[in-house]
Design a protein around this motif. Structure first.
Motif, PDB file in Angstrom:
ATOM      1  N   GLY A  45     -77.036  49.050 -48.287  1.00 51.86           N
ATOM      2  CA  GLY A  45     -76.538  49.437 -47.725  1.00 51.86           C
ATOM      3  C   GLY A  45     -76.580  50.937 -47.009  1.00 51.86           C
ATOM      4  N   ASN A  46     -78.472  50.749 -47.651  1.00 52.04           N
ATOM      5  CA  ASN A  46     -78.827  51.888 -47.026  1.00 52.04           C
ATOM      6  C   ASN A  46     -79.290  51.985 -45.722  1.00 52.04           C
ATOM      7  N   ASN A  47     -79.531  50.131 -45.307  1.00 50.36           N
ATOM      8  CA  ASN A  47     -80.044  50.080 -44.243  1.00 50.36           C
ATOM      9  C   ASN A  47     -80.099  48.303 -43.914  1.00 50.36           C
ATOM     10  N   VAL A  48     -78.903  48.373 -43.114  1.00 48.52           N
ATOM     11  CA  VAL A  48     -77.924  47.791 -42.572  1.00 48.52           C
ATOM     12  C   VAL A  48     -77.186  47.698 -41.113  1.00 48.52           C
ATOM     13  N   ALA A  49     -77.771  46.628 -40.085  1.00 52.80           N
ATOM     14  CA  ALA A  49     -76.853  46.796 -38.947  1.00 52.80           C
ATOM     15  C   ALA A  49     -76.131  45.211 -39.106  1.00 52.80           C
ATOM     16  N   PHE A  50     -74.699  45.704 -38.079  1.00 57.60           N
ATOM     17  CA  PHE A  50     -73.952  44.553 -37.856  1.00 57.60           C
ATOM     18  C   PHE A  50     -73.306  44.540 -36.297  1.00 57.60           C
ATOM     19  N   GLU A  51     -73.209  43.542 -36.349  1.00 59.91           N
ATOM     20  CA  GLU A  51     -72.333  43.319 -34.988  1.00 59.91           C
ATOM     21  C   GLU A  51     -70.665  43.764 -34.947  1.00 59.91           C
ATOM     22  N   ARG A  52     -70.469  44.497 -34.053  1.00 60.04           N
ATOM     23  CA  ARG A  52     -69.223  45.400 -34.475  1.00 60.04           C
ATOM     24  C   ARG A  52     -68.326  44.071 -34.818  1.00 60.04           C
ATOM     25  N   SER A  53     -67.892  43.736 -34.210  1.00 61.20           N
ATOM     26  CA  SER A  53     -66.917  41.874 -34.202  1.00 61.20           C
ATOM     27  C   SER A  53     -67.115  41.711 -35.967  1.00 61.20           C
ATOM     28  N   VAL A  54     -68.383  41.348 -36.807  1.00 55.31           N
ATOM     29  CA  VAL A  54     -68.203  41.242 -38.121  1.00 55.31           C
ATOM     30  C   VAL A  54     -67.584  41.923 -38.597  1.00 55.31           C
ATOM     31  N   VAL A 105     -69.768  38.181 -46.521  1.00 54.62           N
ATOM     32  CA  VAL A 105     -69.619  37.925 -44.888  1.00 54.62           C
ATOM     33  C   VAL A 105     -70.214  36.824 -45.419  1.00 54.62           C
ATOM     34  N   ALA A 106     -70.498  36.734 -46.306  1.00 57.58           N
ATOM     35  CA  ALA A 106     -71.263  34.991 -46.713  1.00 57.58           C
ATOM     36  C   ALA A 106     -69.879  33.803 -46.156  1.00 57.58           C
ATOM     37  N   GLY A 107     -68.547  34.216 -46.663  1.00 57.27           N
ATOM     38  CA  GLY A 107     -67.690  33.480 -46.445  1.00 57.27           C
ATOM     39  C   GLY A 107     -66.911  33.365 -45.254  1.00 57.27           C
ATOM     40  N   LEU A 108     -67.057  34.263 -44.628  1.00 54.50           N
ATOM     41  CA  LEU A 108     -66.603  34.156 -43.496  1.00 54.50           C
ATOM     42  C   LEU A 108     -68.153  33.321 -42.717  1.00 54.50           C
ATOM     43  N   GLY A 109     -68.245  33.268 -43.116  1.00 53.65           N
ATOM     44  CA  GLY A 109     -69.612  32.117 -42.329  1.00 53.65           C
ATOM     45  C   GLY A 109     -71.214  33.023 -41.646  1.00 53.65           C
ATOM     46  N   HIS A 110     -70.822  34.430 -41.837  1.00 58.10           N
ATOM     47  CA  HIS A 110     -72.098  34.437 -41.135  1.00 58.10           C
ATOM     48  C   HIS A 110     -73.286  33.972 -41.050  1.00 58.10           C
ATOM     49  N   ASP A 111     -74.347  35.118 -40.914  1.00 54.83           N
ATOM     50  CA  ASP A 111     -75.805  34.933 -41.341  1.00 54.83           C
ATOM     51  C   ASP A 111     -76.607  35.548 -41.564  1.00 54.83           C
ATOM     52  N   VAL A 112     -76.975  36.936 -42.349  1.00 56.94           N
ATOM     53  CA  VAL A 112     -77.607  37.995 -42.829  1.00 56.94           C
ATOM     54  C   VAL A 112     -79.058  37.765 -42.565  1.00 56.94           C
ATOM     55  N   SER A 113     -80.031  38.505 -42.107  1.00 56.97           N
ATOM     56  CA  SER A 113     -81.553  38.534 -41.808  1.00 56.97           C
ATOM     57  C   SER A 113     -81.947  39.077 -41.997  1.00 56.97           C
ATOM     58  N   TRP A 114     -83.656  38.621 -42.785  1.00 61.94           N
ATOM     59  CA  TRP A 114     -84.327  39.916 -43.289  1.00 61.94           C
ATOM     60  C   TRP A 114     -85.521  40.454 -42.360  1.00 61.94           C
ATOM     61  N   SER A 115     -85.915  42.038 -41.839  1.00 61.03           N
ATOM     62  CA  SER A 115     -87.013  42.109 -40.818  1.00 61.03           C
ATOM     63  C   SER A 115     -87.310  43.262 -41.623  1.00 61.03           C
ATOM     64  N   ALA A 116     -88.826  42.728 -41.702  1.00 61.95           N
ATOM     65  CA  ALA A 116     -89.633  43.288 -42.693  1.00 61.95           C
ATOM     66  C   ALA A 116     -89.415  44.815 -41.801  1.00 61.95           C
ATOM     67  N   THR A 117     -89.677  44.213 -40.292  1.00 61.31           N
ATOM     68  CA  THR A 117     -89.715  45.695 -39.403  1.00 61.31           C
ATOM     69  C   THR A 117     -89.106  46.389 -39.455  1.00 61.31           C
ATOM     70  N   MET A 118     -88.021  46.626 -39.652  1.00 63.56           N
ATOM     71  CA  MET A 118     -86.333  47.290 -39.866  1.00 63.56           C
ATOM     72  C   MET A 118     -86.182  47.959 -41.186  1.00 63.56           C
ATOM     73  N   ALA A 119     -87.877  49.004 -40.905  1.00 65.14           N
ATOM     74  CA  ALA A 119     -87.536  49.649 -42.461  1.00 65.14           C
ATOM     75  C   ALA A 119     -87.996  50.879 -42.696  1.00 65.14           C
ATOM     76  N   VAL A 120     -86.931  51.586 -43.381  1.00 66.79           N
ATOM     77  CA  VAL A 120     -86.703  53.586 -43.493  1.00 66.79           C
ATOM     78  C   VAL A 120     -87.997  53.464 -45.218  1.00 66.79           C
ATOM     79  N   ARG A 121     -87.563  54.882 -45.018  1.00 60.20           N
ATOM     80  CA  ARG A 121     -88.919  55.311 -46.112  1.00 60.20           C
ATOM     81  C   ARG A 121     -88.293  56.570 -46.365  1.00 60.20           C
ATOM     82  N   CYS A 122     -88.411  57.460 -47.221  1.00 59.84           N
ATOM     83  CA  CYS A 122     -87.878  58.374 -47.867  1.00 59.84           C
ATOM     84  C   CYS A 122     -89.498  59.196 -47.550  1.00 59.84           C
ATOM     85  N   GLU A 123     -89.749  60.117 -46.658  1.00 58.95           N
ATOM     86  CA  GLU A 123     -90.395  60.916 -45.893  1.00 58.95           C
ATOM     87  C   GLU A 123     -90.512  62.434 -47.217  1.00 58.95           C
TER      88      GLU A 123
END
Length: 299
Positions: free
Chosen positions: A138-147, A170-188
């Motif tokens: 929940g601290n690092n996620v992006a959605f299509e607005r329609s979803v 999200v799964a119940g509505l049949g949408h896919d969730v993608s994992w991207s290793a480059t969509m990274a966030v960190r506590c600096e």
């Protein structure tokens, strides 16, 4: 891609400033930034209002991540909406990772969170009641607005784990969730050390509620909640034997867990039959419009 970023913060001014600096430096100037604050008492409002790279500041009075995310989404205008916690700064590749993932017809994309209290990468789908579910941070996620609109946002009943409930829906509505290793966030910026003890009552009320709400009162739901409680109870016994916990504390935690599993199951079943639609969200975005105490909008 028209991106809106909802940044939630609570009494964490220094790390929030690091987060906003990274967004300003590593995303296009067209990115819409919405900060949802509250209820903070460390001067966050003043320092955010002084910045010209924050489009909207929303003040709320509830310490609930689901309320915070919905309050931000309610004011977002982008066709893609990302959610961040103010303690994390985005990496240089964060924006491009979202753009590339959603261009591949993925509805939701998430990535690694490092340097803070969240340390587990949720890459592998799990099967719940026969349905594959991919969890996300929940601290690092992006959605299509329609979803998000089809989900009616996050379930505000949940004080803990609203993003996990959202993943089941999200799964119940049949949408896919993608994992991207480059969509990274960190506590600096480092924390002051230590972590709060888990609130086992809130954890198990959330678990039993979201399982009962999304899958109904079936034996596998009860077995999953009880099995998880027994596993954590066994860990508590080991801490008790090693002297890290007290008998009184262990018994108190156990009573709290049993009480909240029962309450969560009951509330989850009621929620399931309150909203019989596929979105399963009787406490969502559309149910109220009084989340914001005050809104500072520069747009």
């Amino acid at each position: 891609m028209e991106l809106s970023v909802v940044v939630s913060t609570l009494n964490d001014r220094e790390r929030l400033l690091s987060c906003l600096d990274a967004l300003a430096a590593r995303t296009p100037s067209s990115t819409e930034v919405i900060v949802v604050n509250g209820p903070s008492s460390d001067g966050t409002t003043g320092v955010v209002r002084e910045r010209d790279d924050v489009d909207v500041l929303v003040e709320i009075s509830e310490r609930n991540p689901g309320v915070s995310r919905n309050a931000g989404f309610e004011l977002a205008t982008g066709d893609v909406v990302a959610f961040l916690d103010g303690e994390y700064a985005v990496d240089h590749s964060w924006y491009s990772a979202i753009d590339e993932s959603l261009a591949d017809e993925t509805a939701v994309v998430t990535g690694p969170v490092t340097g803070g209290p969240v340390g587990t990468d949720l890459q592998s789908p799990r099967r719940v009641a026969g349905q594959p579910v991919t969890l996300f941070h929940g601290n690092n996620v992006a959605f299509e607005r329609s979803v998000l609109e089809s989900l009616d946002g996050f379930d505000e009943y949940l004080e803990d784990g609203s993003e996990r409930d959202c993943a089941h829906r999200v799964a119940g509505l049949g949408h896919d969730v993608s994992w991207s290793a480059t969509m990274a966030v960190r506590c600096e910026i480092g924390t002051d050390g230590g972590r709060a003890d888990p609130d086992w009552g809130a954890t198990y009320r959330s678990l039993s509620y979201r399982l009962a709400k999304n899958y109904g009162p079936r034996p596998t739901v009860l077995a999953r909640a009880v099995g998880s409680a027994l596993y954590d109870g066994g860990s508590g016994v080991r801490r008790l034997l090693s002297g890290e916990a007290t008998p009184t504390g262990w018994i108190s935690d156990g009573t709290d867990v049993v009480t909240n599993i029962t309450r969560g199951l009951w509330d989850g079943v009621r929620a399931r039959y309150t909203d019989r639609s596929s979105r399963r969200n009787p406490n969502g975005l559309s149910k109220r419009h009084d989340r914001a105490v005050r809104v500072y909008d520069r747009r």
